[in-house]
Design a protein around this motif. Structure first.
Motif, PDB file in Angstrom:
ATOM      1  N   LYS A  80      39.143  75.141  37.656  1.00  0.00           N
ATOM      2  CA  LYS A  80      37.710  74.943  37.382  1.00  0.00           C
ATOM      3  C   LYS A  80      36.881  75.534  38.524  1.00  0.00           C
ATOM      4  N   ALA A  81      37.279  75.278  39.759  1.00  0.00           N
ATOM      5  CA  ALA A  81      36.551  75.801  40.912  1.00  0.00           C
ATOM      6  C   ALA A  81      36.613  77.327  40.936  1.00  0.00           C
ATOM      7  N   ALA A  82      37.783  77.869  40.683  1.00  0.00           N
ATOM      8  CA  ALA A  82      37.953  79.327  40.730  1.00  0.00           C
ATOM      9  C   ALA A  82      37.172  80.003  39.607  1.00  0.00           C
ATOM     10  N   LEU A  83      37.200  79.441  38.433  1.00  0.00           N
ATOM     11  CA  LEU A  83      36.542  80.072  37.283  1.00  0.00           C
ATOM     12  C   LEU A  83      35.032  79.891  37.289  1.00  0.00           C
ATOM     13  N   THR A  84      34.554  78.844  37.911  1.00  0.00           N
ATOM     14  CA  THR A  84      33.100  78.648  37.953  1.00  0.00           C
ATOM     15  C   THR A  84      32.466  79.415  39.106  1.00  0.00           C
ATOM     16  N   GLN A  85      33.275  79.893  40.051  1.00  0.00           N
ATOM     17  CA  GLN A  85      32.756  80.704  41.159  1.00  0.00           C
ATOM     18  C   GLN A  85      32.541  82.149  40.741  1.00  0.00           C
TER      19      GLN A  85
END
Length: 121
Positions: A115-120
């Motif tokens: 989630k963190a990687a894809l929302t960045q």
């Protein structure tokens, strides 16, 4: 986790029905999930015994705090993966199917990192 994918699907369905304003009973749950009433009855009894939901008067089902917390988490994961899969060009049907499968199997750590990687990006 102490419950399986099928039981998590029941929790999510109860949560979504409740959010749509439906008085959730075994029959409305069976219809939403495409399951037989006896199958729903068994699942509901199991979830009730494990403290995820309670039966009120007139057969109305209500998630406990524990059940609602888990249902919200499952639904959040589902929505995240569904949005991702549609954004990469999967059809609605395929995105729905894959989101429903993956929401149950990833660890919380893996989900949060994805989630963190894809929302960045």
């Amino acid at each position: 986790m102490e419950i399986g994918q099928s039981q998590e699907d029941y929790l999510e369905a109860i949560y979504l029905l409740h959010q749509s304003g439906v008085a959730v009973k075994n029959c409305s749950l069976a219809k939403k999930m495409g399951k037989s009433k006896p199958s729903v009855t068994v699942a509901v009894q199991t979830l009730e015994q494990k403290g995820y939901l309670e039966k009120l008067d007139h057969g109305i089902l209500r998630l406990t705090e524990k059940g609602e917390s888990l249902a919200i988490r499952i639904n959040e994961r589902h929505n995240f993966f569904h949005a991702y899969f549609t954004s990469i060009g999967l059809s609605e049907e395929e995105a729905q199917k894959n989101a429903c499968a993956i929401e149950h199997v990833l660890s919380e750590t893996c989900y949060q990192k994805m989630k963190a990687a894809l929302t960045q990006s």
